[in-house]
Design a protein around this motif. Structure first.
Motif, short mmCIF file in Angstrom:
data_model
loop_
_atom_site.label_atom_id
_atom_site.label_comp_id
_atom_site.label_asym_id
_atom_site.label_seq_id
_atom_site.Cartn_x
_atom_site.Cartn_y
_atom_site.Cartn_z
N LEU A 78 24.29 -19.96 7.26
CA LEU A 78 23.69 -21.28 7.02
C LEU A 78 22.45 -21.19 6.14
O LEU A 78 22.14 -22.13 5.39
CB LEU A 78 23.34 -21.94 8.35
N SER A 103 23.98 -19.25 0.49
CA SER A 103 24.00 -19.76 1.86
C SER A 103 24.48 -21.20 1.83
O SER A 103 24.46 -21.87 0.79
CB SER A 103 22.62 -19.68 2.51
N ARG A 104 24.90 -21.71 2.98
CA ARG A 104 25.41 -23.08 3.06
C ARG A 104 24.31 -24.11 2.82
O ARG A 104 24.59 -25.30 2.63
CB ARG A 104 26.07 -23.31 4.41
N PHE A 110 27.09 -24.44 -2.15
CA PHE A 110 27.82 -23.92 -1.00
C PHE A 110 27.78 -24.84 0.22
O PHE A 110 28.24 -24.44 1.29
CB PHE A 110 27.29 -22.53 -0.62
N ASP A 111 27.22 -26.03 0.09
CA ASP A 111 27.30 -26.98 1.20
C ASP A 111 28.74 -27.45 1.34
O ASP A 111 29.60 -27.12 0.53
CB ASP A 111 26.35 -28.16 0.95
N ASP A 112 29.02 -28.22 2.37
CA ASP A 112 30.40 -28.60 2.67
C ASP A 112 31.08 -29.34 1.52
O ASP A 112 32.31 -29.28 1.38
CB ASP A 112 30.46 -29.46 3.94
N TRP A 117 34.65 -25.07 -2.59
CA TRP A 117 35.55 -25.15 -1.44
C TRP A 117 36.80 -25.97 -1.78
O TRP A 117 37.90 -25.60 -1.34
CB TRP A 117 34.82 -25.73 -0.23
#
Length: 274
Positions: A78, A103-104, A110-112, A117
């Motif tokens: 995270l 990191s997210r 790299f967030d949702d 993704w």
């Protein structure tokens, strides 16, 4: 994947991470056939969507397709950075470069909702570098890092503060001599893996008097493709996989063996390196 030919496609994709339409990444395609490898698609600008189109096109004809991506593909943490980032950073920082921590918490990267993704979901590739080496068919994806590749390929780059300054955006640090040196390293890396149709492209790159960021992206895309080709055709001990499929990893060439700084950093952090 529809199998209609006996060649393998290696797609090198420098994604630029955020999918900004004003600053797309770059993509190239190497085809590995019974008579050897050749540069099938010279590097050109590409967004994530355009990259998917190229990969789909290759997948319709190739028996096996490998996508070598210059972007973290597994980011479970995270905050902070991944263990593999710290290991790679032990060498990259020493030579005067930097590793972008993944990191997210990195919005747009790299967030949702980050494009990486959706790209992976639509691509539907198998992410298993070792299987990609041995499988006779299929669509595969793995993460590569051009800066780490350059450090392991050229001894002049692998010295204290010796990292090549070849990013045209950083005008204060950019050196045209380093730009030309990187083009030569790319040419030699291609020759090492018997890649045809690369020399002329590298000559054009080397003779560019005022390269732009888009040109560097194209160079990095070729490096990505070459890392993928090297992973497939060179003896396994001439490549390295740092990290794992749970916490994140990178694939890089190791033509002169795995650098001692990488081994020490991996051992200290209990990170797999092989």
């Amino acid at each position: 994947m529809s199998v209609s030919a006996s060649f393998t496609s290696i797609v090198g994709f420098d994604s630029a991470w955020t999918d900004n339409p004003r600053t797309p990444g770059a993509i190239c395609v190497i085809r590995l056939e019974s008579d050897g490898a050749h540069l099938h698609l010279a590097p050109r600008p590409a967004s994530f969507a355009e990259a998917l189109d190229v990969i789909r096109g290759e997948g319709q004809h190739a028996q096996k397709c490998l996508v070598a991506l210059d972007q973290p593909t597994i980011v479970p943490n995270l905050t902070g950075s991944r263990p593999v980032d710290k290991v790679a950073g032990s060498l990259i920082s020493w030579i005067g470069g930097g590793v972008q921590p993944a990191s997210r918490s990195k919005k747009g990267m790299f967030d949702d909702a980050a494009p990486i993704w959706r790209f992976k979901q639509v691509l539907g590739a198998i992410e298993d570098p070792e299987l990609a080496r041995t499988a006779s068919s299929g669509l595969f994806l793995f993460e590569v890092f051009p800066a780490l590749a350059l450090a392991t390929l050229e001894s002049a780059f692998c010295s204290r503060l010796g990292a090549p300054k070849y990013n045209p955006v950083n005008r204060k640090r950019f050196k045209i001599g380093d730009w030309q040196a990187v083009a030569e390293v790319v040419r030699c890396f291609g020759a090492l893996n018997s890649l045809r149709h690369l020399d002329e492209w590298c000559s054009v790159v080397a003779n560019s008097e005022a390269p732009r960021k888009a040109d560097q992206d194209k160079v990095d895309a070729v490096i990505c493709g070459l890392i993928g080709l090297h992973w497939l055709v060179a003896p396994r001990e001439q490549s390295v996989m740092i990290g794992d499929l749970e916490s994140g990893y990178m694939i890089a060439p190791a033509t002169r063996g795995i650098h001692s700084r990488l081994i020490a950093a991996a051992t200290q952090r209990n990170v797999s390196i092989r």
